[in-house]
Design a protein around this motif. Sequence first.
Motif, PDB file in Angstrom:
ATOM      1  N   ASN A 219       5.759 -69.026 -32.336  1.00 27.90           N
ATOM      2  CA  ASN A 219       5.523 -69.693 -33.793  1.00 27.90           C
ATOM      3  C   ASN A 219       5.238 -70.884 -33.801  1.00 27.90           C
ATOM      4  O   ASN A 219       4.937 -71.508 -34.993  1.00 27.90           O
ATOM      5  CB  ASN A 219       6.685 -69.123 -34.512  1.00 27.90           C
ATOM      6  CG  ASN A 219       7.915 -69.913 -34.157  1.00 27.90           C
ATOM      7  OD1 ASN A 219       8.158 -70.656 -33.031  1.00 27.90           O
ATOM      8  ND2 ASN A 219       9.169 -69.580 -34.934  1.00 27.90           N
ATOM      9  N   VAL A 260      15.951 -62.841 -33.553  1.00 24.60           N
ATOM     10  CA  VAL A 260      14.754 -62.325 -34.115  1.00 24.60           C
ATOM     11  C   VAL A 260      13.728 -63.651 -33.857  1.00 24.60           C
ATOM     12  O   VAL A 260      14.065 -64.648 -33.820  1.00 24.60           O
ATOM     13  CB  VAL A 260      14.586 -61.922 -35.477  1.00 24.60           C
ATOM     14  CG1 VAL A 260      15.269 -60.847 -35.757  1.00 24.60           C
ATOM     15  CG2 VAL A 260      14.896 -63.321 -36.260  1.00 24.60           C
ATOM     16  N   GLU A 262       9.011 -64.457 -33.855  1.00 23.49           N
ATOM     17  CA  GLU A 262       7.615 -63.981 -34.132  1.00 23.49           C
ATOM     18  C   GLU A 262       6.682 -64.340 -32.948  1.00 23.49           C
ATOM     19  O   GLU A 262       6.884 -65.625 -32.450  1.00 23.49           O
ATOM     20  CB  GLU A 262       7.050 -64.514 -35.390  1.00 23.49           C
ATOM     21  CG  GLU A 262       5.745 -64.155 -35.547  1.00 23.49           C
ATOM     22  CD  GLU A 262       4.841 -64.374 -36.959  1.00 23.49           C
ATOM     23  OE1 GLU A 262       5.483 -63.824 -37.993  1.00 23.49           O
ATOM     24  OE2 GLU A 262       4.394 -65.401 -37.103  1.00 23.49           O
ATOM     25  N   ASN A 286       6.905 -59.080 -34.514  1.00 21.53           N
ATOM     26  CA  ASN A 286       8.161 -59.634 -34.489  1.00 21.53           C
ATOM     27  C   ASN A 286       8.947 -59.035 -33.104  1.00 21.53           C
ATOM     28  O   ASN A 286       8.700 -57.946 -32.746  1.00 21.53           O
ATOM     29  CB  ASN A 286       9.051 -59.271 -35.702  1.00 21.53           C
ATOM     30  CG  ASN A 286       8.558 -59.878 -36.897  1.00 21.53           C
ATOM     31  OD1 ASN A 286       8.270 -60.974 -37.003  1.00 21.53           O
ATOM     32  ND2 ASN A 286       8.368 -59.251 -37.927  1.00 21.53           N
ATOM     33  N   ALA A 312      11.278 -58.390 -39.862  1.00 19.38           N
ATOM     34  CA  ALA A 312      12.359 -58.832 -39.031  1.00 19.38           C
ATOM     35  C   ALA A 312      13.028 -60.199 -39.474  1.00 19.38           C
ATOM     36  O   ALA A 312      13.636 -60.962 -38.678  1.00 19.38           O
ATOM     37  CB  ALA A 312      12.289 -58.616 -37.603  1.00 19.38           C
ATOM     38  N   ALA A 313      12.798 -60.483 -40.888  1.00 14.22           N
ATOM     39  CA  ALA A 313      13.143 -61.589 -41.261  1.00 14.22           C
ATOM     40  C   ALA A 313      14.911 -61.945 -41.520  1.00 14.22           C
ATOM     41  O   ALA A 313      15.504 -63.015 -41.540  1.00 14.22           O
ATOM     42  CB  ALA A 313      12.517 -62.181 -42.567  1.00 14.22           C
TER      43      ALA A 313
END
Length: 459
Positions: A219, A260, A262, A286, A312-313
């Motif tokens: 990310n 989690v 990204e 994710n 998946a936040a």
Amino acid sequence: MKVLDNAQWVEEHFSNCDLGDPRRNKRLQTVAKNMLDAPDQSLCKQNTKWSDLKAAYGLFNRPEATLDSIASSHWNKTRDTKPGRYLLISDTTDIDHFSHKATTGLGMLGSGVGRGFQLHNCLMYDCDNEQIVGEAGAILFKRKHVPKDETRTQRLKRYRESSLWGDLVDRIGPSPEGSQWVHVFDRGGDSFETMCHIVRTGDDWVIRASRLSRKVIDNRGEKVSLRQAVGNAMRVGTYELSLRSRPGVKARTATMEILVAEVTFPRPSQVSPKIRSFGIEEITMNVVVVREVNAPKGVSSIEWVLLTSLPAATLEDAWQVVSDYENRWLIEEYHKVLKSGCNLEGHSLRSADRLEAQIALTSVIGVRLFQLKLVGRNDQTAKARNRIPHAWLRCLAVYRPKLKLTKLTVYEFFRQVANLGGFIGRKSDGEPGWHTIWYGFQKLQLLVAGMELADTKKA
């Protein structure tokens, strides 16, 4: 879910098959009904009339009797989903016919010692009602020997086992309007190529990562290994997981953490011409990591790295992804149903083409066996008289005269059926498995047949 009797179920799932002749289509339903009545027996014992047995052999010998022509009616019915959320769980299982020396046209299995097919199929699961919908599609693959000095470029140009995952996605197609389909794969389905196929359908996926060394973009825009991206993942919560004992490892309660991140998967430098034609340069997704904290000394800690297109936040989002992957055991159990409950590897037909037809029919019949287990487990409050065929309840009442049928639920009915198959039903026994349910169901079918015969004689 209303439970049909065997004849009704066969009619519903095979009536739209097209084998090139109406008489042949009708013959398929007869063979399917006989197989459903005794799925673990040989063709001779399933078709006790010589005319039926001759018809079964004749059917499997027809060039029109293929995997697609026999199973497509069931596949189409399965894929015509009502609005809701569904998992499409795929995997590959070896069908070993090594013991049948006379069978021709088989592929290699393992290192080349085994002979048979690889069946790559997809089981659809209704998340809202917690029921098996059916088999959504399948591909039969015969593995061939490849040259030891094959280059990567040559390998990408030929059909490979890894292509089965994406090709089955294409055959199944996109979800109908109002339905959310989530493809769930184990590590065998982890490839950029497979994900490209799913992206083109517009559906979602949960895939367990197989290679943590592959390069991804995190990310922050940096190119790192997936392992490094996982190491920088954000923890969103913890939970406790009860683990059963296994050889050499005691039962324990493991503390699990969920993390989690990204990442973006760039297209590999070498891909098949088909993937190049898709024009997909990268896929952002994710990563949900589930791993054990402070595992006991000498015990391998549990870790799942799941790649997903789903949100998946939050912990709730991540938990949904984990729950979806935990349902992957359903396809493994289904394959056990096919092999042990339907004796898939026991039939000794003389050619691969005949076996293809038999496998197609068995794969659909196996759905019926497996469905009964989940119907009994998850439909616990519905009254049996509204969901179960009257003839079945009538026979059970004769066999269990103290039962109050007006109060009997679907859940209680299937426990009674499992009891006929040897399930004791003590508090410590848990829920009956499909083996005992099916053994009891076969006994019940004998009672139904006897009662129908007695009614015929009275008339």
